[in-house]
Motif scaffolding. Structure first.
Motif, PDB file in Angstrom:
ATOM      1  N   ASP A   1     -27.456  73.188 -67.228  1.00 15.59           N
ATOM      2  CA  ASP A   1     -28.947  72.713 -67.154  1.00 15.59           C
ATOM      3  C   ASP A   1     -29.392  72.057 -66.081  1.00 15.59           C
ATOM      4  O   ASP A   1     -29.970  73.549 -65.504  1.00 15.59           O
ATOM      5  CB  ASP A   1     -29.278  71.368 -67.799  1.00 15.59           C
ATOM      6  N   GLN A   2     -28.639  71.730 -65.458  1.00 14.49           N
ATOM      7  CA  GLN A   2     -29.055  71.313 -63.950  1.00 14.49           C
ATOM      8  C   GLN A   2     -28.382  72.818 -62.934  1.00 14.49           C
ATOM      9  O   GLN A   2     -29.974  73.365 -62.621  1.00 14.49           O
ATOM     10  CB  GLN A   2     -28.819  69.942 -63.111  1.00 14.49           C
ATOM     11  N   GLU A   3     -27.789  72.854 -63.290  1.00  9.73           N
ATOM     12  CA  GLU A   3     -26.816  74.441 -62.376  1.00  9.73           C
ATOM     13  C   GLU A   3     -27.504  75.530 -62.831  1.00  9.73           C
ATOM     14  O   GLU A   3     -28.435  76.788 -61.721  1.00  9.73           O
ATOM     15  CB  GLU A   3     -25.519  74.760 -62.995  1.00  9.73           C
ATOM     16  N   PHE A   4     -28.264  75.785 -64.071  1.00  7.12           N
ATOM     17  CA  PHE A   4     -29.226  77.059 -64.726  1.00  7.12           C
ATOM     18  C   PHE A   4     -30.590  76.960 -63.882  1.00  7.12           C
ATOM     19  O   PHE A   4     -30.912  78.215 -63.718  1.00  7.12           O
ATOM     20  CB  PHE A   4     -29.398  76.522 -66.542  1.00  7.12           C
ATOM     21  N   THR A   5     -31.192  75.468 -63.887  1.00 13.00           N
ATOM     22  CA  THR A   5     -32.052  75.528 -63.717  1.00 13.00           C
ATOM     23  C   THR A   5     -32.039  75.875 -62.144  1.00 13.00           C
ATOM     24  O   THR A   5     -33.444  76.835 -61.362  1.00 13.00           O
ATOM     25  CB  THR A   5     -32.817  73.975 -63.904  1.00 13.00           C
TER      26      THR A   5
ATOM     27  N   GLU B   1     -30.399  78.023 -60.633  1.00 10.03           N
ATOM     28  CA  GLU B   1     -29.883  79.735 -60.538  1.00 10.03           C
ATOM     29  C   GLU B   1     -31.494  80.235 -60.861  1.00 10.03           C
ATOM     30  O   GLU B   1     -31.718  81.743 -60.015  1.00 10.03           O
ATOM     31  CB  GLU B   1     -28.477  80.188 -61.243  1.00 10.03           C
ATOM     32  N   TRP B   2     -31.967  79.671 -61.570  1.00  8.62           N
ATOM     33  CA  TRP B   2     -32.775  80.435 -62.141  1.00  8.62           C
ATOM     34  C   TRP B   2     -33.666  80.316 -61.406  1.00  8.62           C
ATOM     35  O   TRP B   2     -34.753  81.241 -61.233  1.00  8.62           O
ATOM     36  CB  TRP B   2     -33.908  79.730 -63.435  1.00  8.62           C
TER      37      TRP B   2
ATOM     38  N   LYS C   1     -33.631  83.237 -58.460  1.00  6.58           N
ATOM     39  CA  LYS C   1     -33.683  84.421 -59.170  1.00  6.58           C
ATOM     40  C   LYS C   1     -35.568  84.578 -58.705  1.00  6.58           C
ATOM     41  O   LYS C   1     -35.916  85.184 -58.669  1.00  6.58           O
ATOM     42  CB  LYS C   1     -33.654  84.095 -60.383  1.00  6.58           C
ATOM     43  N   LYS C   2     -35.977  83.458 -59.133  1.00  3.28           N
ATOM     44  CA  LYS C   2     -37.469  83.449 -59.489  1.00  3.28           C
ATOM     45  C   LYS C   2     -37.868  83.953 -57.675  1.00  3.28           C
ATOM     46  O   LYS C   2     -38.902  84.705 -57.375  1.00  3.28           O
ATOM     47  CB  LYS C   2     -37.704  82.507 -59.363  1.00  3.28           C
TER      48      LYS C   2
ATOM     49  N   GLY D   1     -37.549  86.952 -56.525  1.00  5.69           N
ATOM     50  CA  GLY D   1     -37.893  88.688 -57.610  1.00  5.69           C
ATOM     51  C   GLY D   1     -37.281  89.377 -57.786  1.00  5.69           C
ATOM     52  O   GLY D   1     -38.100  89.762 -57.939  1.00  5.69           O
TER      53      GLY D   1
ATOM     54  N   GLY E   1     -35.549  89.321 -60.267  1.00  2.00           N
ATOM     55  CA  GLY E   1     -35.707  89.432 -61.908  1.00  2.00           C
ATOM     56  C   GLY E   1     -35.661  90.705 -63.023  1.00  2.00           C
ATOM     57  O   GLY E   1     -34.933  90.980 -62.967  1.00  2.00           O
ATOM     58  N   ALA E   2     -36.910  91.685 -62.000  1.00  2.00           N
ATOM     59  CA  ALA E   2     -37.065  92.718 -62.951  1.00  2.00           C
ATOM     60  C   ALA E   2     -36.440  94.242 -63.114  1.00  2.00           C
ATOM     61  O   ALA E   2     -36.573  95.158 -63.032  1.00  2.00           O
ATOM     62  CB  ALA E   2     -38.839  92.587 -63.358  1.00  2.00           C
ATOM     63  N   ASP E   3     -35.082  93.882 -63.537  1.00  3.50           N
ATOM     64  CA  ASP E   3     -34.025  94.533 -63.058  1.00  3.50           C
ATOM     65  C   ASP E   3     -33.259  95.231 -64.370  1.00  3.50           C
ATOM     66  O   ASP E   3     -32.568  95.948 -64.111  1.00  3.50           O
ATOM     67  CB  ASP E   3     -32.994  94.615 -62.283  1.00  3.50           C
ATOM     68  N   MET E   4     -34.339  95.255 -65.801  1.00  2.78           N
ATOM     69  CA  MET E   4     -33.743  95.057 -66.895  1.00  2.78           C
ATOM     70  C   MET E   4     -33.885  96.582 -67.911  1.00  2.78           C
ATOM     71  O   MET E   4     -35.254  96.891 -67.617  1.00  2.78           O
ATOM     72  CB  MET E   4     -33.970  93.973 -67.915  1.00  2.78           C
TER      73      MET E   4
END
Ligand SMILES: [Zn+2]
Lengths: 168, 377
Positions: free
Chosen positions: A149-153, A155-156, A159-160, A163, A165-168
């Motif tokens: 959970d901490q690792e994901f937070t 990374e998130w 990513k934020k 900026g 992120g919006a490459d999908m």
């Protein structure tokens, strides 16, 4: 007795109550005996023999989450029965237990796919009891999930900030 | 990739690793590494089936002269994505003290649409659902529109209030519920409740979760069918192949190696931002495990139940001093990890979650009274 027709038209036990208001529909709910679960669900299809879907995860009255019994023929072995659980927990615990050097045997089975129950058999080397081994496995998994959970937070958030992120 | 790396055993603080590859407002594509297949898969299953969300569960039809049958309509309404903002404050109707449903356990959505005199069909959308209290008071006009996350990363603050339809299309309509011809009318009252997808798929926060590991099939968990002479020539390569090295030519097959790297494509329905889905999944799984810990802590090694919470007071004087809630005979130099368990710190289920933190829970509070405090092991 003629009165019966007016009194209780529904079979005892399973569903089949007369609707309170015929214009009220369940948006997709299986039959249910407990009015608190369903509210005043009106017309609904009652298929005999199909268990309520909440029986997959809600313990029945007086039912325990876990029961276990020591194995009589084998030392340091026990059979755990988990109620209202499935492979999600069964396989997770099994996989963790077999990694412990104190655990000599760990395996689980779902005796029947229609019953939300699994059995876990654990045998240890005697340094810890089977119950302790299961508890420790749970604790380690909780800790591992916490790290995830901490690792994901982390990374998130990165990513934020990036900026990107919006490459999908 | 060295498959021999056993997570957690090498003494270092090697927890699971996450690499986020791509995101948008409903989806995250990430790589999970240094974990086990079982953990990754259980997390996937939990996210699919056990995260609490909100969906229409009861529909009272006051008038329906549309072409759709009542139950057909009820089913469609059930599938409309509703915001899960603050679901954690909502209670399950079955746990609520109310008779049928109330504002603590339900959100009422009212829909009233009619085609009085138009030859063109009137379309009824999710945006036409208006929230109100159980007693019929309208809830603040929350005609909300998601203005598209700026950087592709959304957060729960951008969700409409609890139970309101989530509208993400550019026109701001939401899902199409039905169409009305001249003279047709629809008047319904929907009762949305909290639930999980194990009961009905309408409560799923996810649309799909892609899950792959070992793109080169080095572990040989897959047997590829082939008709010619070489399976590799007949099968397309995985998109994830560039994230792992293929097995070098001539290397002996390692039958005991295990997967440690997983490629997850978590696709939400919009009901909850994708990062929240992951957090909620982790939390739900932790609660499941915590229930097991709690239950087993009130049981002796021979499977008998301890005298519940009474053990607390009753045995207090006689039992050995609490060797720190988690420092059991077993404690920190455990077989598996070495890391001190992270709970007891600021974990997801601190005090607020049932089954774990609850008043004087078996865990922590009763630490000293548990059977494994002193037993012969
Ligand atoms: Zn209520």
């Amino acid at each position: 007795m003629a009165v019966d027709i007016y009194e209780s038209p529904s079979p005892k036990g399973k569903g089949g109550r007369m609707p309170y208001a015929h214009s009220s529909y369940s948006a997709g709910y299986a039959a249910n005996k407990d009015p608190r679960v369903n509210g005043n669900v009106g017309s609904k299809m009652v298929v005999d023999g199909v268990p309520d879907r909440h029986e997959l995860f809600l313990l029945a009255d007086g039912e325990k989450k876990i029961t276990f019994e020591p194995e009589t023929r084998v030392p340091n072995a026990a059979m755990f029965t988990f109620n209202k659980e499935d492979h999600t927990l069964g396989n997770l615990l099994r996989a963790k237990l077999v990694k412990s050097p104190h655990v000599m045997f760990a395996a689980y089975q779902v005796p029947h796919p229609l019953f939300a129950v699994f059995k876990l058999r654990v045998q240890t080397d005697g340094d810890v009891s089977p119950k302790e081994a299961v508890v420790q496995a749970c604790k380690d998994l909780v800790a591992e999930l916490q790290m995830l959970d901490q690792e994901f937070t982390k990374e998130w958030e990165l990513k934020k900030i990036a900026g990107a992120g919006a490459d999908m | 990739m060295d498959f021999n790396t056993e997570y957690g055993v090498d003494g270092e603080d090697t927890g699971p690793r996450v690499t986020i590859r791509r995101t948008n407002e409903t989806t995250i594509d990430f790589m999970l590494s240094s974990t086990s297949l079982s953990l990754a898969n259980s997390l996937r299953r939990t996210m699919l089936a056990e995260i609490p969300t909100i969906a229409v569960d009861l529909v009272e039809i006051e008038a329906n002269t549309s072409v759709l049958a009542d139950e057909f309509l009820a089913h469609r309404l059930g599938l409309i994505p509703l915001s899960t903002r603050n679901v954690e404050d909502m209670i399950y109707t079955r746990d609520c003290t109310c008779e049928e449903f109330c504002d603590n356990c339900a959100v009422i959505l009212r829909l009233h649409a009619a085609n009085r005199n138009s030859d063109e069909n009137v379309k009824v959308f999710a945006k036409d659902l208006f929230a109100e209290t159980v007693s019929g008071q309208p809830i603040q006009d929350a005609r909300y529109q998601r203005n598209g996350a700026v950087d592709g990363l959304s957060s729960s603050e951008e969700l409409p209030p609890r139970g309101q339809p989530v509208i993400m299309d550019p026109k701001g309509n939401g899902s199409l519920i039905c169409q009305l011809r001249r003279g047709q009318e629809l008047r319904v009252r929907c009762i949305a409740k909290k639930g999980i997808a194990k009961e009905h798929a309408k409560w799923a926060p996810t649309a799909a979760i892609g899950f792959e590991y070992d793109p080169h099939n080095k572990l040989r968990h897959t047997t590829l069918w082939y008709e010619g002479t070489n399976a590799k020539e007949e099968w397309p390569e995985s998109k994830n192949k560039d994230w792992e090295e293929p097995a070098p030519d001539g290397e002996a097959f390692r039958y005991d190696s295990e997967p440690t790297q997983f490629y997850v494509n978590l696709e939400g329905t919009g009901v909850m931002p994708p990062d929240q889905i992951l957090h909620a999944g982790i939390k739900t799984l932790q609660q499941k495990l915590a229930t097991v810990i709690q239950q087993l802590s009130t049981t002796t090694d021979s499977g008998h139940e301890l005298n519940g919470a009474a053990g607390d007071a009753g045995m207090g004087g006689m039992s050995p001093p609490d060797p720190a809630a988690n420092g059991t005979a077993y404690g920190n130099q455990t077989a598996y990890g070495g890391q001190t368990p992270a709970y007891a710190q600021q974990t997801a289920y601190g005090g607020q979650t049932p089954g774990y933190g609850g008043a004087g829970s078996a865990y922590g509070g009763m630490g000293g009274a548990t059977p494994y405090g002193r037993s012969g092991y």
